[in-house]
Design a protein around this motif. Sequence first.
Motif, PDB file in Angstrom:
ATOM      1  N   ILE A  25       3.627  34.501  25.607  1.00  0.00           N
ATOM      2  CA  ILE A  25       4.540  34.558  26.746  1.00  0.00           C
ATOM      3  C   ILE A  25       5.094  33.174  27.058  1.00  0.00           C
ATOM      4  N   GLN A  26       4.270  32.143  26.930  1.00  0.00           N
ATOM      5  CA  GLN A  26       4.735  30.775  27.187  1.00  0.00           C
ATOM      6  C   GLN A  26       5.813  30.359  26.197  1.00  0.00           C
ATOM      7  N   LYS A  27       5.760  30.874  24.973  1.00  0.00           N
ATOM      8  CA  LYS A  27       6.730  30.503  23.943  1.00  0.00           C
ATOM      9  C   LYS A  27       7.975  31.399  23.970  1.00  0.00           C
ATOM     10  N   GLN A  28       7.968  32.446  24.771  1.00  0.00           N
ATOM     11  CA  GLN A  28       9.065  33.409  24.812  1.00  0.00           C
ATOM     12  C   GLN A  28      10.249  32.842  25.584  1.00  0.00           C
ATOM     13  N   PRO A  29      11.418  32.677  24.942  1.00  0.00           N
ATOM     14  CA  PRO A  29      12.595  32.139  25.634  1.00  0.00           C
ATOM     15  C   PRO A  29      13.112  33.059  26.746  1.00  0.00           C
ATOM     16  N   LEU A  30      13.045  34.379  26.552  1.00  0.00           N
ATOM     17  CA  LEU A  30      13.537  35.321  27.557  1.00  0.00           C
ATOM     18  C   LEU A  30      12.383  35.723  28.465  1.00  0.00           C
ATOM     19  N   LYS A  31      12.139  34.934  29.487  1.00  0.00           N
ATOM     20  CA  LYS A  31      10.966  35.108  30.343  1.00  0.00           C
ATOM     21  C   LYS A  31      11.070  36.310  31.278  1.00  0.00           C
ATOM     22  N   ARG A  66      11.896  34.823  20.289  1.00  0.00           N
ATOM     23  CA  ARG A  66      10.515  34.334  20.137  1.00  0.00           C
ATOM     24  C   ARG A  66      10.316  33.592  18.820  1.00  0.00           C
ATOM     25  N   SER A  67      10.967  34.014  17.755  1.00  0.00           N
ATOM     26  CA  SER A  67      10.765  33.373  16.455  1.00  0.00           C
ATOM     27  C   SER A  67      11.211  31.907  16.462  1.00  0.00           C
ATOM     28  N   PHE A  68      12.040  31.518  17.411  1.00  0.00           N
ATOM     29  CA  PHE A  68      12.443  30.114  17.516  1.00  0.00           C
ATOM     30  C   PHE A  68      11.377  29.256  18.172  1.00  0.00           C
ATOM     31  N   GLY A  69      10.367  29.884  18.770  1.00  0.00           N
ATOM     32  CA  GLY A  69       9.305  29.143  19.456  1.00  0.00           C
ATOM     33  C   GLY A  69       8.242  28.597  18.533  1.00  0.00           C
TER      34      GLY A  69
END
Length: 79
Positions: A25-31, A66-69
């Motif tokens: 969740i911390q790495k997810q850009p769309l929070k 998410r894959s960009f995180g």
Amino acid sequence: IHTNIGRDYSDAFAKMASQLAAIDIQKQPLKERSLTVEDVAKAVLFIASDAAGFITGEIINVDGGRSFGGPIDTSLLKL
């Protein structure tokens, strides 16, 4: 996607899964929301439609960016 996978496993597994979810969740850009089954279904419907008739050999990530995180650092887990 929230599922019941792992529901029959030990408390240690449940703890690890919970920690991995929190890190993810911390790495997810769309929070503002999580991935749903409907998000995946919409991508599948698009690929199966005439609108995608000229798309071939592509990988479509349905992950809200998410894959960009980058990968999850499992050293952060406290087991």
